[in-house]
Scaffold this motif. Structure first.
Motif, short mmCIF file in Angstrom:
data_model
loop_
_atom_site.label_atom_id
_atom_site.label_comp_id
_atom_site.label_asym_id
_atom_site.label_seq_id
_atom_site.Cartn_x
_atom_site.Cartn_y
_atom_site.Cartn_z
N LYS A 165 0.83 -1.17 0.17
CA LYS A 165 -0.10 0.07 -0.04
C LYS A 165 0.91 1.20 0.16
O LYS A 165 2.20 1.23 -0.13
CB LYS A 165 -0.88 0.06 1.16
N GLU A 166 0.41 2.28 0.11
CA GLU A 166 1.08 3.56 0.41
C GLU A 166 2.01 3.45 1.37
O GLU A 166 1.97 2.85 2.32
CB GLU A 166 0.23 4.97 0.37
N ASP A 167 3.14 4.22 1.25
CA ASP A 167 4.34 4.61 2.37
C ASP A 167 4.89 2.89 2.62
O ASP A 167 4.94 2.72 3.97
CB ASP A 167 3.70 5.26 3.73
N GLN A 168 5.05 2.33 1.81
CA GLN A 168 5.61 1.02 1.84
C GLN A 168 5.14 0.16 2.85
O GLN A 168 5.71 -0.59 3.73
CB GLN A 168 7.13 1.31 2.22
N ILE A 169 3.79 0.07 3.06
CA ILE A 169 2.85 -0.46 3.97
C ILE A 169 2.75 -1.88 3.19
O ILE A 169 2.20 -1.98 2.17
CB ILE A 169 1.65 0.11 4.37
N PRO A 170 2.94 -3.03 3.91
CA PRO A 170 2.85 -4.40 3.26
C PRO A 170 1.29 -4.90 3.05
O PRO A 170 0.69 -4.60 4.02
CB PRO A 170 3.49 -5.59 4.21
N ALA A 171 1.00 -5.52 1.96
CA ALA A 171 -0.33 -6.01 1.88
C ALA A 171 -0.70 -7.24 2.63
O ALA A 171 -1.68 -7.83 3.11
CB ALA A 171 -0.63 -6.14 0.37
N ASN A 172 0.37 -7.74 3.02
CA ASN A 172 0.29 -8.93 3.86
C ASN A 172 1.49 -9.21 4.72
O ASN A 172 2.64 -8.74 4.38
CB ASN A 172 0.11 -10.30 3.06
N SER B 157 13.52 0.19 1.25
CA SER B 157 13.06 -0.91 0.56
C SER B 157 12.36 -1.72 1.80
O SER B 157 12.91 -1.75 2.72
CB SER B 157 14.40 -1.40 0.24
N GLY B 158 11.16 -2.11 1.32
CA GLY B 158 10.24 -2.75 2.03
C GLY B 158 10.77 -3.57 3.15
O GLY B 158 10.80 -3.76 4.35
N SER B 159 11.66 -4.94 2.32
CA SER B 159 12.24 -6.03 2.88
C SER B 159 13.27 -5.73 3.72
O SER B 159 13.96 -6.59 4.45
CB SER B 159 12.61 -7.22 1.76
N ALA B 160 14.05 -4.34 3.56
CA ALA B 160 15.02 -3.98 4.35
C ALA B 160 14.91 -4.01 5.81
O ALA B 160 15.71 -4.14 6.70
CB ALA B 160 15.35 -2.41 3.83
N CYS B 161 13.49 -3.60 6.24
CA CYS B 161 13.26 -3.66 7.55
C CYS B 161 13.37 -4.98 8.18
O CYS B 161 13.58 -4.97 9.54
CB CYS B 161 11.71 -3.33 7.66
#
Length: 365
Positions: A37-44, A165-169
């Protein structure tokens, strides 16, 4: 916790210059994050093993600039040499996080980064690279505000890395990381990753990951484009529900050491990721013929060898072979005898599960 809790207090120290280095690992998702979603929020939600050998080391030198400007002052080096084509990504990252790190406009930064794996290896460096950069910037914030606790330091670093980068968290800590809110996991959040909070059987400690480099070329489709294809995807909602279900099932699997069910879930997740790409519009086939040959070889060997190796895939053609540490000798021989022939130029990387990022002290650089 909401994003406002990552807004800084007034800094009570002045830091004119300094340098810090962090080494952050890549990670491999067991339950895949695909769609955002917006702001690098994961859909799952997703669950990953943090790796050890595949890592990015980033040094940040910083010096205060006279006169607070409206822009950002930085230069980016890769292996000690200017890499201007990467600077737009850093600029985008700074624009996203300056709300949480307002000091970014007050310093000139020299960012020098390198990977432990070859640049053309087909291993994505965005997760490890953004994690190392976020940690370095958090180091400066902690110098400006020494009251920051270690727990908050890592949580905010994960929050910031996600915006790059999403998965960087999931690359800040280890060895098993969860990102995304899940009803069965207290403390889980879409904003940052947490250490998996439940019991994990000894068989999963020290797990190995051998990465078979099937195709080292440019990715056919970027991760950003791939994630966006989940918007309006005919099977998106079923996929998101499946990820939640798999994480729920893994609680018992990880606690009891049920390798048979672990294999079933991990391989299903890998194939589902690619099924989503094959059924999107536009559609993509990211696996190569040798990817499929390796999978078939793994299945045949597992059926006859009494071993518990399995595969997972990222959004590309390369194959991650996962297996318990006490099966290392037998599986490694199989990889050399049967699988290396399907790798580009016979190349593969031996890795294992690690425990997250580390600061590199000057004597170690």
């Amino acid at each position: 916790m909401t994003h406002t809790e990552f807004l800084p207090s007034k800094y009570n120290r002045i830091v004119t210059e300094g340098k810090v280095t962090f080494k952050a690992p890549s990670n491999i998702a067991l339950v895949k994050y695909w769609g955002k979603k917006e702001d690098q929020i994961p859909a799952n939600p997703s669950l990953s093993f943090t790796l050890d050998a595949c890592a990015t080391t980033t040094s940040i030198s910083y010096a205060i600039v006279k006169g607070k400007g409206s822009g950002f002052s930085f230069e980016f080096l890769f292996d000690g040499k200017p890499k201007p084509d990467f600077e737009p990504k850093i600029l985008t990252f700074f624009k996203r996080i300056v709300y949480y790190l307002p000091f970014l406009r007050e310093y000139h930064f020299t960012i020098d980064t390198s990977n432990s794996f070859p640049h053309s290896s087909g291993i994505a460096s965005s997760a490890s690279g953004m994690a190392a950069l976020a940690l370095g910037l958090m180091h400066l914030e902690k110098e400006l505000d020494p009251k920051i606790t270690q727990e908050f330091f890592f949580r905010k670093a994960s929050f910031l890395a996600r915006l790059g980068s999403g998965s960087a968290c999931r690359s800040i800590e280890g060895d098993l990381m969860l990102w995304g809110g899940h009803k069965d996991i207290p403390g889980s959040s879409d904003l940052y990753a947490i250490k998996y909070p439940f019991e994990v059987h000894d068989v999963f400690h020290g797990y190995h990951d051998t990465i078979l480099l099937v195709d080292k070329g440019q990715k056919q489709v970027s991760s950003t484009v791939g994630h966006d294809l989940m918007h309006g995807h005919p099977f998106a909602e079923q996929r998101f529900a499946q990820a939640h279900e798999h994480i729920s099932k893994l609680r018992g699997v990880l606690a009891t050491g049920d390798l048979k069910e672990f294999i079933s879930i991990v391989e299903s997740e890998a194939l589902t990721l690619h099924a989503m790409m094959m059924t999107s519009r536009p559609y993509f086939i990211l696996m190569k013929p040798n990817t499929l040959k390796i999978i078939e070889k793994i299945w045949a060997f597992r059926a006859t060898s009494n071993t518990h190796l399995c595969f997972t895939l990222d959004a590309g053609a390369n194959v991650h072979v996962l297996y318990p540490k006490d099966e290392k000798e037998k599986v490694n021989q199989f990889i050399k005898d049967e699988l290396v022939a399907y790798c580009e130029n016979g190349q593969y990387i031996c890795d294992r599960i690690g425990f997250g990022a580390k600061r590199v002290l000057p004597a170690q650089v």
